[in-house]
Design a protein around this motif. Sequence first.
Motif, PDB file in Angstrom:
ATOM      1  N   PHE A   1      -8.832   5.371   4.698  1.00  0.00           N
ATOM      2  CA  PHE A   1      -9.712   4.374   4.091  1.00  0.00           C
ATOM      3  C   PHE A   1      -9.101   3.810   2.808  1.00  0.00           C
ATOM      4  CE2 PHE A   1     -13.054   3.552   0.904  1.00  0.00           C
ATOM      5  CZ  PHE A   1     -13.678   2.458   1.510  1.00  0.00           C
ATOM      6  N   LEU A   2      -8.549   4.689   1.954  1.00  0.00           N
ATOM      7  CA  LEU A   2      -7.955   4.224   0.691  1.00  0.00           C
ATOM      8  C   LEU A   2      -6.701   3.393   0.950  1.00  0.00           C
ATOM      9  CD1 LEU A   2      -8.386   7.379  -1.582  1.00  0.00           C
ATOM     10  CD2 LEU A   2      -9.768   5.305  -1.523  1.00  0.00           C
ATOM     11  N   TYR A   3      -5.925   3.764   1.954  1.00  0.00           N
ATOM     12  CA  TYR A   3      -4.765   2.960   2.363  1.00  0.00           C
ATOM     13  C   TYR A   3      -5.228   1.558   2.775  1.00  0.00           C
ATOM     14  CZ  TYR A   3      -0.700   1.640   5.280  1.00  0.00           C
ATOM     15  OH  TYR A   3       0.377   0.992   5.853  1.00  0.00           O
ATOM     16  N   ASP A   4      -6.305   1.505   3.569  1.00  0.00           N
ATOM     17  CA  ASP A   4      -6.859   0.219   3.993  1.00  0.00           C
ATOM     18  C   ASP A   4      -7.354  -0.598   2.808  1.00  0.00           C
ATOM     19  OD1 ASP A   4      -6.353   0.988   6.582  1.00  0.00           O
ATOM     20  OD2 ASP A   4      -8.445   1.467   7.073  1.00  0.00           O
ATOM     21  N   GLU A   5      -7.935   0.068   1.838  1.00  0.00           N
ATOM     22  CA  GLU A   5      -8.468  -0.635   0.664  1.00  0.00           C
ATOM     23  C   GLU A   5      -7.346  -1.289  -0.152  1.00  0.00           C
ATOM     24  OE1 GLU A   5     -12.258  -0.620  -0.718  1.00  0.00           O
ATOM     25  OE2 GLU A   5     -11.675  -1.168   1.326  1.00  0.00           O
ATOM     26  N   GLU A   6      -6.197  -0.637  -0.228  1.00  0.00           N
ATOM     27  CA  GLU A   6      -5.066  -1.267  -0.921  1.00  0.00           C
ATOM     28  C   GLU A   6      -4.600  -2.506  -0.158  1.00  0.00           C
ATOM     29  OE1 GLU A   6      -1.991   1.598  -1.793  1.00  0.00           O
ATOM     30  OE2 GLU A   6      -3.040   2.205  -3.626  1.00  0.00           O
ATOM     31  N   ILE A   7      -4.614  -2.437   1.169  1.00  0.00           N
ATOM     32  CA  ILE A   7      -4.257  -3.605   1.977  1.00  0.00           C
ATOM     33  C   ILE A   7      -5.249  -4.739   1.720  1.00  0.00           C
ATOM     34  CG2 ILE A   7      -4.026  -4.473   4.343  1.00  0.00           C
ATOM     35  CD1 ILE A   7      -3.184  -1.627   5.161  1.00  0.00           C
TER      36      ILE A   7
ATOM     37  N   TYR B   1     -10.085  11.705  -6.456  1.00  0.00           N
ATOM     38  CA  TYR B   1     -10.441  12.007  -5.068  1.00  0.00           C
ATOM     39  C   TYR B   1     -10.073  13.457  -4.770  1.00  0.00           C
ATOM     40  CZ  TYR B   1     -10.587  11.492   0.048  1.00  0.00           C
ATOM     41  OH  TYR B   1     -10.877  11.638   1.377  1.00  0.00           O
ATOM     42  N   THR B   2     -11.072  14.350  -4.821  1.00  0.00           N
ATOM     43  CA  THR B   2     -10.783  15.788  -4.712  1.00  0.00           C
ATOM     44  C   THR B   2     -11.130  16.372  -3.343  1.00  0.00           C
ATOM     45  OG1 THR B   2     -12.949  16.234  -5.717  1.00  0.00           O
ATOM     46  CG2 THR B   2     -11.020  16.205  -7.193  1.00  0.00           C
ATOM     47  N   ASP B   3     -12.168  15.845  -2.684  1.00  0.00           N
ATOM     48  CA  ASP B   3     -12.544  16.346  -1.355  1.00  0.00           C
ATOM     49  C   ASP B   3     -11.834  15.479  -0.316  1.00  0.00           C
ATOM     50  OD1 ASP B   3     -13.692  17.596   0.769  1.00  0.00           O
ATOM     51  OD2 ASP B   3     -15.710  16.768   0.473  1.00  0.00           O
ATOM     52  N   VAL B   4     -10.558  15.796  -0.080  1.00  0.00           N
ATOM     53  CA  VAL B   4      -9.678  14.916   0.688  1.00  0.00           C
ATOM     54  C   VAL B   4      -9.840  15.144   2.182  1.00  0.00           C
ATOM     55  CG1 VAL B   4      -7.280  14.191   1.039  1.00  0.00           C
ATOM     56  CG2 VAL B   4      -8.034  14.950  -1.223  1.00  0.00           C
ATOM     57  N   THR B   5      -9.869  14.035   2.936  1.00  0.00           N
ATOM     58  CA  THR B   5      -9.866  14.103   4.396  1.00  0.00           C
ATOM     59  C   THR B   5      -8.846  13.103   4.938  1.00  0.00           C
ATOM     60  OG1 THR B   5     -11.595  12.419   4.599  1.00  0.00           O
ATOM     61  CG2 THR B   5     -12.312  14.730   4.520  1.00  0.00           C
ATOM     62  N   VAL B   6      -8.478  13.306   6.182  1.00  0.00           N
ATOM     63  CA  VAL B   6      -7.581  12.362   6.854  1.00  0.00           C
ATOM     64  C   VAL B   6      -8.212  10.975   6.874  1.00  0.00           C
ATOM     65  CG1 VAL B   6      -6.554  11.732   9.078  1.00  0.00           C
ATOM     66  CG2 VAL B   6      -6.452  14.107   8.273  1.00  0.00           C
ATOM     67  N   GLU B   7      -9.503  10.938   7.226  1.00  0.00           N
ATOM     68  CA  GLU B   7     -10.203   9.658   7.300  1.00  0.00           C
ATOM     69  C   GLU B   7     -10.272   8.988   5.933  1.00  0.00           C
ATOM     70  OE1 GLU B   7     -12.018  12.477  10.400  1.00  0.00           O
ATOM     71  OE2 GLU B   7     -11.274  12.590   8.342  1.00  0.00           O
ATOM     72  N   GLY B   8     -10.478   9.788   4.874  1.00  0.00           N
ATOM     73  CA  GLY B   8     -10.563   9.237   3.527  1.00  0.00           C
ATOM     74  C   GLY B   8      -9.258   8.633   3.060  1.00  0.00           C
TER      75      GLY B   8
ATOM     76  N   SER C   1     -16.025  12.697  -2.500  1.00  0.00           N
ATOM     77  CA  SER C   1     -15.801  12.655  -1.064  1.00  0.00           C
ATOM     78  C   SER C   1     -15.950  11.233  -0.543  1.00  0.00           C
ATOM     79  CB  SER C   1     -16.797  13.574  -0.349  1.00  0.00           C
ATOM     80  OG  SER C   1     -16.697  13.425   1.054  1.00  0.00           O
ATOM     81  N   LEU C   2     -15.146  10.904   0.480  1.00  0.00           N
ATOM     82  CA  LEU C   2     -15.263   9.622   1.171  1.00  0.00           C
ATOM     83  C   LEU C   2     -15.632   9.834   2.632  1.00  0.00           C
ATOM     84  CD1 LEU C   2     -12.100   7.889  -0.321  1.00  0.00           C
ATOM     85  CD2 LEU C   2     -14.472   7.392  -0.892  1.00  0.00           C
ATOM     86  N   GLY C   3     -16.095  11.055   2.945  1.00  0.00           N
ATOM     87  CA  GLY C   3     -16.489  11.367   4.312  1.00  0.00           C
ATOM     88  C   GLY C   3     -15.303  11.761   5.172  1.00  0.00           C
ATOM     89  N   GLY C   4     -15.596  12.120   6.405  1.00  0.00           N
ATOM     90  CA  GLY C   4     -14.547  12.543   7.322  1.00  0.00           C
ATOM     91  C   GLY C   4     -14.649  14.020   7.665  1.00  0.00           C
ATOM     92  N   ARG C   5     -14.080  14.392   8.806  1.00  0.00           N
ATOM     93  CA  ARG C   5     -14.186  15.765   9.285  1.00  0.00           C
ATOM     94  C   ARG C   5     -12.904  16.576   9.099  1.00  0.00           C
ATOM     95  NH1 ARG C   5     -14.019  16.102  14.122  1.00  0.00           N
ATOM     96  NH2 ARG C   5     -13.424  13.995  14.715  1.00  0.00           N
TER      97      ARG C   5
ATOM     98  N   PRO D   1       0.786  -1.246   0.000  1.00  0.00           N
ATOM     99  CA  PRO D   1       0.000   0.000   0.000  1.00  0.00           C
ATOM    100  C   PRO D   1       0.819   1.298   0.000  1.00  0.00           C
ATOM    101  CG  PRO D   1       0.101  -0.890   2.215  1.00  0.00           C
ATOM    102  CD  PRO D   1       0.812  -1.875   1.333  1.00  0.00           C
ATOM    103  N   HIS D   2       1.947   1.289  -0.645  1.00  0.00           N
ATOM    104  CA  HIS D   2       2.766   2.497  -0.837  1.00  0.00           C
ATOM    105  C   HIS D   2       1.918   3.610  -1.463  1.00  0.00           C
ATOM    106  CE1 HIS D   2       5.994   5.001  -2.445  1.00  0.00           C
ATOM    107  NE2 HIS D   2       6.877   4.296  -1.760  1.00  0.00           N
ATOM    108  N   HIS D   3       2.202   4.859  -1.071  1.00  0.00           N
ATOM    109  CA  HIS D   3       1.470   5.976  -1.685  1.00  0.00           C
ATOM    110  C   HIS D   3       1.856   6.114  -3.165  1.00  0.00           C
ATOM    111  CE1 HIS D   3       5.175   8.400  -1.516  1.00  0.00           C
ATOM    112  NE2 HIS D   3       5.295   8.051  -0.232  1.00  0.00           N
ATOM    113  N   PRO D   4       0.981   6.674  -4.022  1.00  0.00           N
ATOM    114  CA  PRO D   4      -0.340   7.227  -3.708  1.00  0.00           C
ATOM    115  C   PRO D   4      -1.345   6.128  -3.365  1.00  0.00           C
ATOM    116  CG  PRO D   4       0.007   7.235  -6.086  1.00  0.00           C
ATOM    117  CD  PRO D   4       1.313   6.799  -5.467  1.00  0.00           C
ATOM    118  N   TYR D   5      -2.315   6.462  -2.534  1.00  0.00           N
ATOM    119  CA  TYR D   5      -3.301   5.489  -2.083  1.00  0.00           C
ATOM    120  C   TYR D   5      -4.444   5.473  -3.103  1.00  0.00           C
ATOM    121  CZ  TYR D   5      -0.577   6.908   1.971  1.00  0.00           C
ATOM    122  OH  TYR D   5       0.460   7.248   2.803  1.00  0.00           O
TER     123      TYR D   5
END
Length: 438
Positions: free
Chosen positions: A387-393, A377-384, A359-363, A340-344
């Motif tokens: 999530f994408l890092y987890d999806e690669e895993i 992925y344009t509306d970027v959040t920490v949580e998002g 958006s993938l949600g997040g505050r 899961p190396h970046h980019p995610y």
Amino acid sequence: DICYIKLFTITDGQFHRYQVDGASLLSCKPDLHPQIKKIFLLASNNEEIEIDYIRFIPLLEKYSNAQIGDTYEKINYEMRKAIYLQTGSEIVFDVALPFQPLFLKFGCGALNSKFVYFSAGIIDDKNDQQVLLSKEISNEVGWEDYKFDLTMFSGKQVKIFFRATGDEPNVLFVSNPVLFSPPQAQQNIIIVLEDSLRSDHMSCYGYHRETTPAKDQWMKEGILFLNAFSQASYTRTSCASLLTSLYPGATGVWDHYEKLDPNYSTLAEILRSRGFATALFTQNVSAGYDSGLHQGFGNIFDHKIISLRASGIYSGNTLQKWLENNQDQNKFMYLHIFDPHHPYDPPEEISRPYRDRKSLGGRLHLPHDNFFDPKWYTDVTVEGRNFLYDEEIRYNDLYFGKFIETLKKFQLYDNTLLIFISDHGEFLGEHYLWGHIP
């Protein structure tokens, strides 16, 4: 399309010679056309540099110093350890064969498209010669592999020869020549490394998302280590330590331009000397030829063959073909998966349900960064991002399960030491940091 390499000049007022491998330079852009059109030399930090001369060295000249030697050479994107013979040369091995079933196995290829005539054979203790292979070779076909049963010569003192003849200059490569008896019971070793993988984002370590169901099941049959320590937060340094059992202070591999010195022994070299067939499948240039970590691997497959996704290694034709060609030997394989190396940016195969969203949600909102975020992925959040890092895993884990099935299909699962690790972790917003930095 620009590839670049940093040359750290010696600033002592003297002229020094610097050499750049053109193939390594082009490897940073997998889809770049192989023809170089322009070359730029840029001095940094307002330095003044005097250039005495620039010379382009043809690949054929690389082998002009000796008629015979050993090398690593790439043909059709596959690199192999090989003996090289210039046209008009021969190499002979004097061997006392034991009383047991024996096989001779090797591959062959040529440097350029000019035909070189290759013959391989055996001369017995009565000086009778038997030609095993007689063939015209060029580099247009790629590597070709051969295997011969020499059991009829067991117990004899023989000579095995390889000859290269031809009307035009060329270089013949004999890759991974090995004289062996199949082991009575195989013992195989496989290291699987997923780059930048944090243990605390794997469900087998208690993560709240089910990211690694296949590994969760597999680890019930083995040992799960709770403490493991990487030697660096980036690949090149960490993997040099991994394959040599030496600290970075000993290997000297610290930065992206440094290579492991060939005088160091690697795990692959040790196992190869014990008769193991060795192969490196790497999607990261920092864990391959460019970093000196190819040492001891008979076959080296990079991202140009196996792509940059886990599916390209775990369930690709390249791995299955190599297993088929080496069924009768003990095997050591090192699989280095890039994600899961970046980019995610998870493959569309699993990201299709949410790929059209901005958006993938997040505050906790962040500015879009091409280094970490996919274009969609344009509306970027920490949580998002997490999530994408987890999806690669999760995607990697899906194909890890298929890899386990491949090992069972080839009847390797029960006689293989399978080691799953990572080279380092990743900042995912902690201390406002991202990526794998010190």
